[in-house]
Design a protein around this motif. Sequence first.
Motif, PDB file in Angstrom:
ATOM      1  N   PHE A   6      -7.028   9.393  -3.098  1.00 52.89           N
ATOM      2  CA  PHE A   6      -6.697  10.638  -3.780  1.00 52.89           C
ATOM      3  C   PHE A   6      -7.807  11.019  -4.753  1.00 52.89           C
ATOM      4  CE2 PHE A   6      -2.664   8.912  -2.426  1.00 52.89           C
ATOM      5  CZ  PHE A   6      -2.046  10.030  -1.893  1.00 52.89           C
ATOM      6  N   ALA A   7      -7.982  12.331  -4.938  1.00 55.52           N
ATOM      7  CA  ALA A   7      -8.887  12.901  -5.945  1.00 55.52           C
ATOM      8  C   ALA A   7     -10.277  12.273  -5.845  1.00 55.52           C
ATOM      9  CB  ALA A   7      -8.275  12.762  -7.332  1.00 55.52           C
ATOM     10  N   ARG A   8     -10.773  11.726  -6.941  1.00 52.49           N
ATOM     11  CA  ARG A   8     -12.143  11.189  -7.001  1.00 52.49           C
ATOM     12  C   ARG A   8     -12.350  10.055  -6.002  1.00 52.49           C
ATOM     13  NH1 ARG A   8     -17.203  11.869  -7.614  1.00 52.49           N
ATOM     14  NH2 ARG A   8     -18.349  10.452  -8.935  1.00 52.49           N
ATOM     15  N   SER A   9     -11.336   9.242  -5.762  1.00 50.34           N
ATOM     16  CA  SER A   9     -11.512   8.143  -4.810  1.00 50.34           C
ATOM     17  C   SER A   9     -11.753   8.684  -3.400  1.00 50.34           C
ATOM     18  CB  SER A   9     -10.315   7.186  -4.837  1.00 50.34           C
ATOM     19  OG  SER A   9      -9.143   7.778  -4.326  1.00 50.34           O
ATOM     20  N   ALA A  10     -11.122   9.791  -3.052  1.00 50.80           N
ATOM     21  CA  ALA A  10     -11.353  10.404  -1.733  1.00 50.80           C
ATOM     22  C   ALA A  10     -12.777  10.943  -1.639  1.00 50.80           C
ATOM     23  CB  ALA A  10     -10.341  11.513  -1.477  1.00 50.80           C
ATOM     24  N   GLU A  11     -13.261  11.527  -2.724  1.00 49.37           N
ATOM     25  CA  GLU A  11     -14.633  12.035  -2.738  1.00 49.37           C
ATOM     26  C   GLU A  11     -15.628  10.897  -2.545  1.00 49.37           C
ATOM     27  OE1 GLU A  11     -15.368  14.186  -6.356  1.00 49.37           O
ATOM     28  OE2 GLU A  11     -13.493  15.302  -6.165  1.00 49.37           O
ATOM     29  N   LEU A  12     -15.421   9.801  -3.266  1.00 46.68           N
ATOM     30  CA  LEU A  12     -16.354   8.673  -3.208  1.00 46.68           C
ATOM     31  C   LEU A  12     -16.288   7.938  -1.871  1.00 46.68           C
ATOM     32  CD1 LEU A  12     -15.886   7.298  -6.822  1.00 46.68           C
ATOM     33  CD2 LEU A  12     -17.894   8.478  -5.921  1.00 46.68           C
ATOM     34  N   ALA A  13     -15.097   7.804  -1.318  1.00 46.07           N
ATOM     35  CA  ALA A  13     -14.944   7.102  -0.040  1.00 46.07           C
ATOM     36  C   ALA A  13     -15.340   7.992   1.137  1.00 46.07           C
ATOM     37  CB  ALA A  13     -13.508   6.620   0.129  1.00 46.07           C
ATOM     38  N   GLY A  14     -15.264   9.300   0.939  1.00 49.71           N
ATOM     39  CA  GLY A  14     -15.606  10.220   2.005  1.00 49.71           C
ATOM     40  C   GLY A  14     -14.495  10.416   3.023  1.00 49.71           C
ATOM     41  N   LEU A  15     -13.282  10.000   2.674  1.00 51.59           N
ATOM     42  CA  LEU A  15     -12.139  10.211   3.554  1.00 51.59           C
ATOM     43  C   LEU A  15     -10.863  10.137   2.737  1.00 51.59           C
ATOM     44  CD1 LEU A  15     -11.486   7.009   5.677  1.00 51.59           C
ATOM     45  CD2 LEU A  15     -13.055   7.055   3.790  1.00 51.59           C
ATOM     46  N   ARG A  16      -9.781  10.595   3.329  1.00 49.61           N
ATOM     47  CA  ARG A  16      -8.500  10.629   2.623  1.00 49.61           C
ATOM     48  C   ARG A  16      -7.578   9.484   3.019  1.00 49.61           C
ATOM     49  NH1 ARG A  16      -8.473  14.131  -1.089  1.00 49.61           N
ATOM     50  NH2 ARG A  16      -9.497  16.117  -0.836  1.00 49.61           N
ATOM     51  N   ALA A  17      -7.800   8.906   4.200  1.00 49.86           N
ATOM     52  CA  ALA A  17      -6.923   7.820   4.654  1.00 49.86           C
ATOM     53  C   ALA A  17      -7.616   7.015   5.733  1.00 49.86           C
ATOM     54  CB  ALA A  17      -5.619   8.390   5.198  1.00 49.86           C
ATOM     55  N   GLU A  18      -7.246   5.742   5.812  1.00 51.24           N
ATOM     56  CA  GLU A  18      -7.733   4.874   6.874  1.00 51.24           C
ATOM     57  C   GLU A  18      -6.806   3.674   6.992  1.00 51.24           C
ATOM     58  OE1 GLU A  18     -11.599   3.100   6.094  1.00 51.24           O
ATOM     59  OE2 GLU A  18     -11.131   2.952   3.972  1.00 51.24           O
ATOM     60  N   THR A  19      -6.923   2.969   8.085  1.00 56.14           N
ATOM     61  CA  THR A  19      -6.144   1.757   8.298  1.00 56.14           C
ATOM     62  C   THR A  19      -7.091   0.573   8.202  1.00 56.14           C
ATOM     63  OG1 THR A  19      -4.624   2.937   9.747  1.00 56.14           O
ATOM     64  CG2 THR A  19      -4.640   0.543   9.915  1.00 56.14           C
ATOM     65  N   LEU A  20      -6.711  -0.423   7.400  1.00 50.35           N
ATOM     66  CA  LEU A  20      -7.544  -1.601   7.204  1.00 50.35           C
ATOM     67  C   LEU A  20      -6.781  -2.868   7.565  1.00 50.35           C
ATOM     68  CD1 LEU A  20      -9.176  -0.932   3.716  1.00 50.35           C
ATOM     69  CD2 LEU A  20     -10.119  -0.460   5.962  1.00 50.35           C
ATOM     70  N   SER A  21      -7.523  -3.845   8.073  1.00 45.87           N
ATOM     71  CA  SER A  21      -6.968  -5.175   8.278  1.00 45.87           C
ATOM     72  C   SER A  21      -7.369  -6.015   7.077  1.00 45.87           C
ATOM     73  CB  SER A  21      -7.532  -5.804   9.553  1.00 45.87           C
ATOM     74  OG  SER A  21      -7.073  -5.105  10.677  1.00 45.87           O
ATOM     75  N   VAL A  22      -6.389  -6.504   6.352  1.00 41.41           N
ATOM     76  CA  VAL A  22      -6.639  -7.330   5.166  1.00 41.41           C
ATOM     77  C   VAL A  22      -5.707  -8.537   5.233  1.00 41.41           C
ATOM     78  CG1 VAL A  22      -7.404  -5.403   3.712  1.00 41.41           C
ATOM     79  CG2 VAL A  22      -4.983  -6.006   3.782  1.00 41.41           C
ATOM     80  N   PRO A  23      -6.030  -9.587   4.477  1.00 37.78           N
ATOM     81  CA  PRO A  23      -5.121 -10.736   4.448  1.00 37.78           C
ATOM     82  C   PRO A  23      -3.729 -10.321   3.984  1.00 37.78           C
ATOM     83  CG  PRO A  23      -7.203 -11.276   3.400  1.00 37.78           C
ATOM     84  CD  PRO A  23      -7.222  -9.802   3.666  1.00 37.78           C
ATOM     85  N   ARG A  24      -2.737 -11.028   4.463  1.00 33.20           N
ATOM     86  CA  ARG A  24      -1.357 -10.677   4.101  1.00 33.20           C
ATOM     87  C   ARG A  24      -1.089 -10.952   2.624  1.00 33.20           C
ATOM     88  NH1 ARG A  24       4.220 -13.075   5.183  1.00 33.20           N
ATOM     89  NH2 ARG A  24       5.469 -11.213   4.920  1.00 33.20           N
ATOM     90  N   ARG A  25      -1.666 -12.018   2.095  1.00 33.61           N
ATOM     91  CA  ARG A  25      -1.467 -12.385   0.693  1.00 33.61           C
ATOM     92  C   ARG A  25      -2.822 -12.357  -0.010  1.00 33.61           C
ATOM     93  NH1 ARG A  25       3.312 -15.250  -0.389  1.00 33.61           N
ATOM     94  NH2 ARG A  25       2.262 -16.372  -2.048  1.00 33.61           N
ATOM     95  N   LEU A  26      -2.925 -11.546  -1.024  1.00 30.26           N
ATOM     96  CA  LEU A  26      -4.134 -11.477  -1.829  1.00 30.26           C
ATOM     97  C   LEU A  26      -3.793 -10.804  -3.142  1.00 30.26           C
ATOM     98  CD1 LEU A  26      -6.529  -8.757  -0.353  1.00 30.26           C
ATOM     99  CD2 LEU A  26      -4.091  -8.779  -0.031  1.00 30.26           C
ATOM    100  N   THR A  27      -4.690 -10.939  -4.103  1.00 34.00           N
ATOM    101  CA  THR A  27      -4.445 -10.286  -5.389  1.00 34.00           C
ATOM    102  C   THR A  27      -4.859  -8.822  -5.286  1.00 34.00           C
ATOM    103  OG1 THR A  27      -6.627 -10.739  -6.319  1.00 34.00           O
ATOM    104  CG2 THR A  27      -4.911 -12.446  -6.634  1.00 34.00           C
ATOM    105  N   SER A  28      -4.392  -8.042  -6.240  1.00 39.17           N
ATOM    106  CA  SER A  28      -4.770  -6.629  -6.242  1.00 39.17           C
ATOM    107  C   SER A  28      -6.281  -6.474  -6.402  1.00 39.17           C
ATOM    108  CB  SER A  28      -4.008  -5.869  -7.324  1.00 39.17           C
ATOM    109  OG  SER A  28      -4.217  -6.438  -8.587  1.00 39.17           O
TER     110      SER A  28
END
Length: 83
Positions: free
Chosen positions: A7-29
């Motif tokens: 959202f907002a600035r993060s979308a500008e910096l990432a260059g997209l509004r949404a994506e699907t990622l594979s990440v570990p099931r358990r991790l810290t924020s």
Amino acid sequence: QVAVLYFARSAELAGLRAETLSVPRRLTSLQLWEEIVKLHPRLATIQDQVVFAVRQEYVLLGDQLLVLHPGDEVAIIPPISGG
């Protein structure tokens, strides 16, 4: 796999509004943030200001353990100014 919404600035910096990622099931924020920044290094500039919403609940970056489930939504919410 989780859906990451930008959202907002993060979308500008990432260059997209949404994506699907594979990440570990358990991790810290903070570990989750680091995984996202690996893909979008420009996001590092807002690290001190960003908040996650995981399953629509706010989570601060830090050592809080997240247990993610397939299909969970993680929103990247930068500071929002207004008045």
